[in-house]
Motif scaffolding. Structure first.
Motif, PDB file in Angstrom:
ATOM      1  N   VAL A   7       0.871  -1.179   0.000  1.00 33.57           N
ATOM      2  CA  VAL A   7       0.000   0.000   0.000  1.00 33.57           C
ATOM      3  C   VAL A   7       0.905   1.224   0.000  1.00 33.57           C
ATOM      4  N   ASP A   8       0.824   2.001  -1.057  1.00 35.07           N
ATOM      5  CA  ASP A   8       1.697   3.166  -1.233  1.00 35.07           C
ATOM      6  C   ASP A   8       3.167   2.766  -1.140  1.00 35.07           C
ATOM      7  N   GLY A   9       3.471   1.585  -1.672  1.00 31.65           N
ATOM      8  CA  GLY A   9       4.841   1.114  -1.702  1.00 31.65           C
ATOM      9  C   GLY A   9       5.317   0.443  -0.437  1.00 31.65           C
ATOM     10  N   ASP A  10       4.482   0.436   0.582  1.00 30.04           N
ATOM     11  CA  ASP A  10       4.851  -0.177   1.870  1.00 30.04           C
ATOM     12  C   ASP A  10       4.319  -1.607   1.897  1.00 30.04           C
ATOM     13  N   SER A  16      -1.893  -0.867   7.081  1.00 33.70           N
ATOM     14  CA  SER A  16      -2.758  -0.055   6.224  1.00 33.70           C
ATOM     15  C   SER A  16      -4.220  -0.290   6.581  1.00 33.70           C
ATOM     16  N   PRO A  17      -5.117   0.579   6.106  1.00 32.96           N
ATOM     17  CA  PRO A  17      -6.545   0.384   6.398  1.00 32.96           C
ATOM     18  C   PRO A  17      -7.242  -0.563   5.432  1.00 32.96           C
ATOM     19  N   GLU A  42      -2.624   3.888  -3.010  1.00 32.16           N
ATOM     20  CA  GLU A  42      -2.289   3.068  -4.175  1.00 32.16           C
ATOM     21  C   GLU A  42      -1.966   1.650  -3.697  1.00 32.16           C
ATOM     22  N   LEU A  43      -2.811   0.724  -4.094  1.00 33.74           N
ATOM     23  CA  LEU A  43      -2.666  -0.666  -3.659  1.00 33.74           C
ATOM     24  C   LEU A  43      -2.092  -1.512  -4.797  1.00 33.74           C
ATOM     25  N   ASN A  59       0.412  -8.794 -11.432  1.00 36.78           N
ATOM     26  CA  ASN A  59       0.134  -7.684 -10.503  1.00 36.78           C
ATOM     27  C   ASN A  59      -0.739  -6.631 -11.179  1.00 36.78           C
ATOM     28  N   THR A  60      -1.530  -5.951 -10.379  1.00 35.71           N
ATOM     29  CA  THR A  60      -2.300  -4.805 -10.862  1.00 35.71           C
ATOM     30  C   THR A  60      -2.329  -3.741  -9.764  1.00 35.71           C
TER      31      THR A  60
END
Length: 211
Positions: A7-10, A16-17, A42-43, A59-60
């Motif tokens: 999530v956002d590169g993490d 994350s939520p 961004e997931l 991946n998407t």
């Protein structure tokens, strides 16, 4: 099967939520969202097939935008609860001001909703400045005004907050000098006029209210 990769590169997605169902690919919330804290995510989602011995994967990217909800009403931030002004204050003169903030970041507008039936005062809806209006203002007639100020935000739907009473105390001004109706009064008396008899009457007016 499906998995949430980052999530956002993490890649620590448990913080994350969001999470994803491995079977249905349904993305769901695991904690509350807050537009004021973060407006988008961004997931990175991965799909893995069941081929053996080597599974294939793809991946998407899923972008999630968080719309703002007007969940905060304005909060007044001024500290003064009252002010004093003379009844001779000029029309349009600023007497005082109020202020308010909104946690949603919305624009706040102000209005007077009570305490001024004669419209002696007006408030600037954008700045909160309170000025003398064109309504009657005379300390001899009314010396205290308890105004109720309303702050309304620009959210959808809008939310409002009414202030506690804001008091304007009106004092008597002395702007004008008395003016006699005539600059010269002539009186002719008989020499037999008795003491205490009516001789004449002079009169002056004063444009200050109550004088």
């Amino acid at each position: 099967s499906y998995e949430l990769v980052s999530v956002d590169g993490d890649t620590n997605v448990t913080a994350s939520p969001f999470n994803i169902s491995a079977d249905s690919a349904h993305i769901f919330l695991t904690s509350a969202l807050d537009h004021e804290a973060k407006v988008s995510y961004e997931l990175l989602v991965r799909a893995v097939d069941s081929a053996s011995p080597v599974a294939n994967a793809a991946n998407t990217t899923v972008t999630i935008s968080v719309d703002n909800v007007n969940d905060h009403a304005p909060v007044f931030t001024h500290t003064a609860t009252g002010v004093s002004t003379a009844d001779t204050v000029s029309e349009g003169a600023v007497i005082t001001s109020v202020s308010a903030s909104d946690a949603d970041g919305d624009t706040v507008r102000f209005s007077i909703v009570g305490g001024d039936p004669g419209e002696a005062f007006v408030i600037n809806p954008a700045t909160g400045a309170i000025s003398r209006a064109d309504g009657p203002l005379c300390a001899a007639d009314k010396s205290t005004y308890h105004l109720v100020i309303r702050a309304t935000d620009s959210g959808v739907p809008p939310r409002s907050t009414d202030s506690s009473t804001f008091t304007i105390t009106v004092t008597a001004g002395n702007l004008y000098n008395p003016v006699f109706a005539s600059d010269l009064t002539r009186v002719t008396l008989l020499e037999t006029t008795a003491l205490g008899d009516y001789v004449a009457r002079v009169e002056a007016t004063d444009d200050d209210c109550g004088d």
